[in-house]
Design a protein around this motif. Structure first.
Motif, short mmCIF file in Angstrom:
data_model
loop_
_atom_site.label_atom_id
_atom_site.label_comp_id
_atom_site.label_asym_id
_atom_site.label_seq_id
_atom_site.Cartn_x
_atom_site.Cartn_y
_atom_site.Cartn_z
N GLY A 97 0.81 -1.22 0.00
CA GLY A 97 0.00 0.00 0.00
C GLY A 97 0.84 1.27 0.00
O GLY A 97 2.08 1.23 -0.04
N THR A 114 -8.00 10.88 -2.06
CA THR A 114 -7.64 11.16 -0.67
C THR A 114 -7.57 12.66 -0.46
O THR A 114 -6.94 13.36 -1.27
N SER A 174 0.92 -4.56 6.10
CA SER A 174 -0.01 -5.31 5.28
C SER A 174 -1.19 -5.78 6.11
O SER A 174 -1.00 -6.38 7.17
N SER A 175 -2.39 -5.51 5.59
CA SER A 175 -3.56 -6.00 6.34
C SER A 175 -3.89 -7.44 5.96
O SER A 175 -4.82 -8.03 6.48
N ALA A 224 -18.85 2.20 2.02
CA ALA A 224 -18.73 3.55 1.45
C ALA A 224 -18.83 3.42 -0.06
O ALA A 224 -18.12 2.61 -0.66
N LEU A 262 -16.48 -0.92 5.26
CA LEU A 262 -15.78 -0.12 6.27
C LEU A 262 -15.55 -0.92 7.55
O LEU A 262 -16.49 -1.43 8.14
N GLY A 269 -7.48 9.14 7.47
CA GLY A 269 -6.75 7.86 7.60
C GLY A 269 -5.30 7.95 7.15
O GLY A 269 -4.38 7.66 7.91
#
Ligand SMILES: Cc1cc2nc3c(=O)[nH]c(=O)nc-3n(C[C@H](O)[C@H](O)[C@H](O)COP(=O)(O)OP(=O)(O)OC[C@H]3O[C@@H](n4cnc5c(N)ncnc54)[C@H](O)[C@@H]3O)c2cc1C
Length: 391
Positions: free
Chosen positions: A11, A47, A162-163, A184, A264, A294
């Motif tokens: 990311g 963003t 990393s998620s 969203a 979300l 965020g």
């Protein structure tokens, strides 16, 4: 393979951190959790980057300043609250008291593309792909990681960004995870935007609806909706009509170009490090998009991390000294906690259908509107002005 820093993630946060560390002269390994580095995922997400975040990024990635010059400067944020009985609405305008810009709305894909360009040209940065990546050993001396092909990487410090990783289970860090039970809608729109210098957020009874302009005739609409909202079932024509009605004072001839849906979820890590593993990015705090903070929070985390690292190494300490990491964590705690939990609370209160809560909220909204001091405080926090001044 031995590196001073290893970062895992694909990311924006992982890429900014890797490049900054490599440009400080550290030997850095970026392990991507996606197949390809070049293949930026196509997303229509934008963003809101605060003025503080932008100036920090421009100082480290100079090409961004000419690339983002085309995006309008956001000078005001207009928040509108509609009451439950729909008879009344209240508006608050946030602007910088010194008339400086609040930030810009930028496209995530452009941000990722330029980051890819920087990391691919960085000399001290090795980029490899591996998913999964396993954490074999995490001690106060260093970290051992195992790649998908069983090769091992030894690193003084490991940054998890990393998620997708299961590694968090091995860290003695408590996470607060909450399914916000919302999606969203992120929608690219075209139309005649009346004020491209103003972002607008309307707190509808379905959820907060934001209009984020980035040129004379282009904007992104982000509408956070509960999972059971009828709006999520509408076809594009119906949706265009509903959104046009909500935004008719701000954009004429509105057309929907493309729509994405984002689930979300809320994540908050109670600690930012465990031994020699540090969390950076959504993995540390994944918050409601209501305040557009965020990534701005993450950029502040990264700036603080870089600051602590260089301060202590210049004093002769090792960058992975536990004291350095503890100070980094402490310095970021209040801001991260306030924004993470504040945004959930804000969403709960402002989207409530409860008449009593709605009445109290309108009263509170009216007080904020009249309080110059509160608006100034909020604007400075959201633009990161006070934070970045110390760097
Ligand atoms: C609708 C919306 C609007 C937002 N608006 C703003 C804003 O205005 N201002 C602001 O500051 N922040 C905003 N954010 C938050 C911002 O987008 C994130 O904080 C930022 O992208 C986080 O980047 P990251 O690198 O930390 O994490 P991620 O982008 O989550 O990446 C972390 C890792 O997770 C993996 N990953 C992520 N998503 C997926 C996926 N779908 N499938 C598979 N793997 C995945 C990636 O490979 C990556 O390695 C918004 C978020 C959303 C959802």
């Amino acid at each position: 393979m031995k590196y001073e820093f290893t970062i895992f993630g694909s990311g924006i946060s992982a890429k900014i951190t890797s490049y900054l560390l490599a440009s400080e002269g550290y030997e850095v390994c970026l392990v991507l959790d996606k197949e390809k580095n070049q293949g930026t995922p196509s997303t229509n997400l934008v963003t809101f980057l605060s003025n503080g975040s932008l100036n920090y990024l421009y100082s480290k990635f100079p090409k961004m300043s000419s690339l983002f010059a085309k995006y309008s400067d956001i000078e005001t944020i207009n928040c509108q609250l509609i009451s439950v009985n729909k008879n009344k609405s209240e508006s608050i305008y946030f602007e910088d008291d010194k008339k400086e810009t609040l930030g810009k709305i930028v496209k995530n894909i452009e941000l990722e593309d330029i980051l890819n360009e920087y990391i691919n040209q960085s000399v001290n940065l090795t980029i490899i792909n591996s998913n999964p990546l396993s954490l074999i050993e995490n001690t106060t001396d260093g970290v051992t990681l195992k790649l998908q092909n069983s090769d091992r990487i030894y690193s003084d410090l490991f940054i998890l960004s990393s998620s997708q990783a299961n590694i968090t289970k091995q860290l003695k860090i408590k996470f607060i995870n909450k399914d916000l039970e919302q999606h969203a809608l992120s929608i690219d729109v075209k139309g005649n935007i009346k004020n491209k210098f103003s972002a607008f957020q309307k707190f509808t009874s379905d959820g907060p609806l934001a209009l984020l302009p980035y040129s004379d005739d282009e904007a992104s609409v982000v509408w956070s909706l509960r999972n059971n909202s009828q709006i999520l079932q509408k076809d594009n024509d119906e949706l265009a009509k509903i959104i046009s009605n909500h935004l008719n004072e701000h954009v004429a001839s509105l057309q929907l170009i493309n729509i994405e849906k984002h689930r979300l979820q809320f994540t908050f890590a109670k600690n930012l490090f465990y031994k020699n593993t540090v969390l950076i990015g959504n993995i540390a705090h994944n918050i409601h998009p209501i305040a557009g903070q965020g990534l701005n929070l993450t950029i502040k985390d990264i700036a603080e991390f870089m600051n602590q690292t260089s301060k202590y190494t210049s004093l002769g300490y090792k960058f992975n000294d536990q004291m350095v990491l503890k100070e980094f964590e402490m310095k970021r705690k209040i801001d991260n906690t306030a924004f993470s939990f504040g945004t959930i609370l804000l969403d709960d209160i402002l989207s409530s259908n409860n008449k009593f809560i709605n009445y109290s909220t309108r009263k509170g909204f009216g007080l904020i509107k009249k309080s110059g001091a509160f608006k100034k405080f909020f604007t400075r926090r959201a633009t990161g002005e006070n934070f970045f001044r110390s760097f």
